[in-house]
Scaffold this active site. Structure first.
Site, PDB file in Angstrom:
ATOM      1  N   ARG A  26     -27.414  74.994  61.792  1.00 57.28           N
ATOM      2  CA  ARG A  26     -26.042  75.519  61.770  1.00 57.28           C
ATOM      3  C   ARG A  26     -25.054  74.429  61.362  1.00 57.28           C
ATOM      4  NH1 ARG A  26     -21.039  74.467  63.769  1.00 57.28           N
ATOM      5  NH2 ARG A  26     -21.972  73.870  65.767  1.00 57.28           N
ATOM      6  N   ASP A  27     -24.856  73.445  62.202  1.00 60.13           N
ATOM      7  CA  ASP A  27     -23.876  72.400  61.938  1.00 60.13           C
ATOM      8  C   ASP A  27     -24.269  71.568  60.731  1.00 60.13           C
ATOM      9  OD1 ASP A  27     -21.625  70.838  62.351  1.00 60.13           O
ATOM     10  OD2 ASP A  27     -22.571  69.549  63.832  1.00 60.13           O
ATOM     11  N   HIS A 219     -22.190  65.157  71.657  1.00 58.31           N
ATOM     12  CA  HIS A 219     -22.410  65.457  70.247  1.00 58.31           C
ATOM     13  C   HIS A 219     -21.766  64.341  69.427  1.00 58.31           C
ATOM     14  CE1 HIS A 219     -22.706  68.670  66.954  1.00 58.31           C
ATOM     15  NE2 HIS A 219     -22.095  67.648  66.365  1.00 58.31           N
ATOM     16  N   HIS A 221     -21.382  61.777  66.049  1.00 60.03           N
ATOM     17  CA  HIS A 221     -21.592  61.530  64.628  1.00 60.03           C
ATOM     18  C   HIS A 221     -21.729  60.020  64.431  1.00 60.03           C
ATOM     19  CE1 HIS A 221     -20.235  65.548  62.734  1.00 60.03           C
ATOM     20  NE2 HIS A 221     -20.561  65.752  63.994  1.00 60.03           N
ATOM     21  N   CYS A 252     -18.431  67.913  58.813  1.00 60.77           N
ATOM     22  CA  CYS A 252     -17.481  68.936  59.261  1.00 60.77           C
ATOM     23  C   CYS A 252     -16.652  69.356  58.066  1.00 60.77           C
ATOM     24  CB  CYS A 252     -16.576  68.414  60.380  1.00 60.77           C
ATOM     25  SG  CYS A 252     -15.352  69.640  60.898  1.00 60.77           S
ATOM     26  N   ASN A 261     -24.297  63.955  61.462  1.00 61.16           N
ATOM     27  CA  ASN A 261     -24.630  63.956  62.877  1.00 61.16           C
ATOM     28  C   ASN A 261     -25.675  62.886  63.193  1.00 61.16           C
ATOM     29  OD1 ASN A 261     -23.345  66.482  64.105  1.00 61.16           O
ATOM     30  ND2 ASN A 261     -24.339  67.331  62.301  1.00 61.16           N
TER      31      ASN A 261
END
Length: 313
Positions: A26-27, A219, A221, A252, A261
């Site tokens: 997803r991300d 989360h 990065h 993003c 990430n």
């Protein structure tokens, strides 16, 4: 790579087990310039599950106009129903997205809020207060349906427009998500500017505001190469849920300074060396990310994937 590496050398004050919340499908893929075919996404998720990951964020039910890379959610999610042993959370941006997800039987849902006004405006075209108010009925209905709800909070450590983000501001937004019924919170270092002391300070302030560590995930990065150091700081505080993206995919679409990430392989290498259980087979995971990199037509940014792939050649 010989199976004796990394050598296991446990450290004090760390959890015995960590749950990896895999966000690559997803991300990771939402930030790709080209759309990945549905069948490739499904194969990616199946391979990740085969590597031992038990929480894999599958897709987002956002309007296709905003994230066209994930426009196939209604087609992809049913193709994963043979993975009954795997949690497959999906992102729902509003009540319409929630309806679409629930209609397909999704039982683990996520909303995505911001700790800063600038990012709330860029991502949701709302103020922080307006976006939180929008999520309240979404979370309430999701909970009524029996779903588990995760609340993402972005820009917890820095914002590309506003710079440093005051810790009390982040705590206030996180507590709002928790109070409206989110079972779990994910603290996002969206542009990768956090440092270990900042991580510890925020976690301690959250505890002081009544948010227990066991509902918090992190989360990170890796923009400034701090993702693993920040993860270790969170683990030392007692956090046991860590978001990561296979092969380091992602960024993003609304914050151009956000780079990839934390790579799941890099995380697993560190956790394996610390003797922390993840249930993940690093070899199979690395092979999966190398396969996905081939599908995307570029090498994986994960240092561990590159190292293992190079040594296998």
């Amino acid at each position: 790579m010989t199976s004796s590496l990394p050598m296991v050398a446990p450290a004090a004050n760390l959890p015995d087990k960590v749950r990896i919340h895999e966000v690559g499908p997803r991300d990771g893929l939402q930030n790709e310039k080209s759309t990945v075919p549905t069948e490739v996404k499904a194969e990616f998720i199946h391979r990740l599950a085969g590597a031992g990951l038990t929480t894999i964020e599958a897709t987002s039910f956002v309007h296709p106009k905003w994230v066209p890379q994930l426009a196939d959610a209604e087609t992809l999610f049913p193709a994963l129903q043979d993975l009954g042993h795997v949690n497959l959370p999906v992102l729902v941006p509003n009540e319409r997205g929630l309806q679409r997800a629930l209609a397909l039987g999704a039982s683990r849902l996520a909303v995505f809020a911001s700790a800063t006004e600038s990012f709330a405006k860029a991502n949701l075209n709302r103020t922080v207060a307006e976006s939180l108010a929008m999520f309240e009925p979404v979370v309430a209905r999701a909970k009524e349906s029996g779903a588990h709800v995760r609340g993402y909070l972005s820009m917890c450590f820095g914002d590309p427009w506003e710079g440093a983000v005051p810790v009390p501001q982040v705590v206030s937004a996180a507590k709002s998500l928790r109070d409206m019924g989110c079972d779990e919170l994910s603290l996002g270092d969206t542009i990768g500017v956090a440092t270990p002391g900042h991580v510890e300070t925020l976690l301690a302030e959250l505890n002081g505001a009544g948010v227990p560590t066991d509902v918090v995930g992190v989360h990170f990065h890796d923009t400034y190469g701090q993702a693993l150091a920040n993860t270790l700081a969170a683990l030392q505080h007692g956090v046991t849920t860590v978001d990561a993206s296979a092969g380091g995919l992602g960024g993003c679409p609304y914050a151009k300074s956000a780079t990839g990430n934390l790579a799941t392989e890099d995380l697993v290498w560190m956790l394996d060396g610390l003797g922390i259980e993840t249930g993940v087979d690093l070899g199979r995971l690395s092979a999966t990310s190398a396969w996905m990199a081939d599908q995307l037509g570029r090498p994986s940014p994960s240092r561990t994937v590159r190292a293992l792939t190079h040594q296998e050649q």
